[in-house]
Design a protein around this motif. Structure first.
Motif, PDB file in Angstrom:
ATOM      1  N   MET A   1       0.846  -1.181   0.000  1.00  0.00           N
ATOM      2  CA  MET A   1       0.000   0.000   0.000  1.00  0.00           C
ATOM      3  C   MET A   1       0.886   1.238   0.000  1.00  0.00           C
ATOM      4  O   MET A   1       1.907   1.285   0.676  1.00  0.00           O
ATOM      5  N   ASN A   2       0.480   2.237  -0.776  1.00  0.00           N
ATOM      6  CA  ASN A   2       1.227   3.484  -0.800  1.00  0.00           C
ATOM      7  C   ASN A   2       0.977   4.251   0.488  1.00  0.00           C
ATOM      8  O   ASN A   2      -0.015   4.068   1.174  1.00  0.00           O
TER       9      ASN A   2
ATOM     10  N   LYS B   1      -0.193   7.121   2.690  1.00  0.00           N
ATOM     11  CA  LYS B   1      -1.292   8.057   2.515  1.00  0.00           C
ATOM     12  C   LYS B   1      -1.688   8.614   3.870  1.00  0.00           C
ATOM     13  O   LYS B   1      -1.653   7.917   4.873  1.00  0.00           O
TER      14      LYS B   1
ATOM     15  N   GLU C   1     -11.228   0.114  -0.059  1.00  0.00           N
ATOM     16  CA  GLU C   1      -9.952  -0.506  -0.417  1.00  0.00           C
ATOM     17  C   GLU C   1      -9.385   0.124  -1.689  1.00  0.00           C
ATOM     18  O   GLU C   1      -8.201   0.446  -1.763  1.00  0.00           O
ATOM     19  N   HIS C   2     -10.245   0.342  -2.677  1.00  0.00           N
ATOM     20  CA  HIS C   2      -9.804   0.985  -3.919  1.00  0.00           C
ATOM     21  C   HIS C   2      -9.346   2.415  -3.660  1.00  0.00           C
ATOM     22  O   HIS C   2      -8.358   2.872  -4.234  1.00  0.00           O
TER      23      HIS C   2
ATOM     24  N   GLU D   1      -5.897   2.389  -1.980  1.00  0.00           N
ATOM     25  CA  GLU D   1      -4.823   1.928  -2.871  1.00  0.00           C
ATOM     26  C   GLU D   1      -4.554   2.878  -4.033  1.00  0.00           C
ATOM     27  O   GLU D   1      -3.494   2.825  -4.648  1.00  0.00           O
ATOM     28  N   SER D   2      -5.478   3.747  -4.346  1.00  0.00           N
ATOM     29  CA  SER D   2      -5.347   4.601  -5.520  1.00  0.00           C
ATOM     30  C   SER D   2      -4.193   5.593  -5.393  1.00  0.00           C
ATOM     31  O   SER D   2      -3.950   6.155  -4.333  1.00  0.00           O
ATOM     32  N   THR D   3      -3.494   5.785  -6.498  1.00  0.00           N
ATOM     33  CA  THR D   3      -2.462   6.814  -6.567  1.00  0.00           C
ATOM     34  C   THR D   3      -2.883   7.914  -7.540  1.00  0.00           C
ATOM     35  O   THR D   3      -2.078   8.759  -7.917  1.00  0.00           O
TER      36      THR D   3
END
Length: 145
Positions: free
Chosen positions: A1-2, A4, A113-114, A117-119
């Motif tokens: 995971m990035n 955030k 979750e999306h 995880e989104s960048t």
């Protein structure tokens, strides 16, 4: 995971509900909205909750769920709205990604979750589907039905 930072705005009064309870503390199926949200965010290291109205109640609940959440106070919550709450908590973040969430939402776990995880940059919204701004019905005990 990035990496955030998630900022959850929980400062508002929720006057349209008529419950004298912060909206994030409203229970659905026995769990508060903030509890559901913090459980979905358990893998996020930098969670910031902005409080205002009945801040001690909100802080107590948040710390019960996740003692690592950082608390920010928006003492001017009745005049600033969600944007003011967001700006009161943004300073000092070192992460490239910041996600702002209203504390009175129920977010589908798959969608959350999306989002985590989104960048990509994004804004979520919904088309108006009613003329009534209160989208819940309460029973005699102020439970959402």
């Amino acid at each position: 995971m990035n990496k955030k930072t998630v900022i959850i705005s929980c400062a508002g009064m929720g006057t349209r509900l008529g419950m004298s309870t912060p909206k994030c503390l409203v229970k659905v199926n026995g769990r508060s909205l903030i509890e559901m949200m913090l459980n979905q965010l358990e893998d996020v290291e930098d969670i910031r909750v902005v409080v205002g109205y009945k801040k001690d109640e909100v802080i107590s609940k948040v710390k019960e769920i996740n003692p690592n959440v950082k608390i920010y106070v928006n003492d001017n919550y009745s005049n600033t709205g969600t944007a003011g709450s967001f700006w009161s908590a943004i300073d000092g973040t070192e992460n490239d990604y910041v996600m702002a969430i209203d504390g009175d939402l129920i977010i589908n776990p798959i969608d959350m979750e999306h989002l985590i995880e989104s960048t990509d940059e994004f804004i979520c919204g919904e088309l108006t589907n009613t003329e009534n701004p209160v989208l819940v019905t309460l029973d005699d005990n102020n439970n959402v039905i």
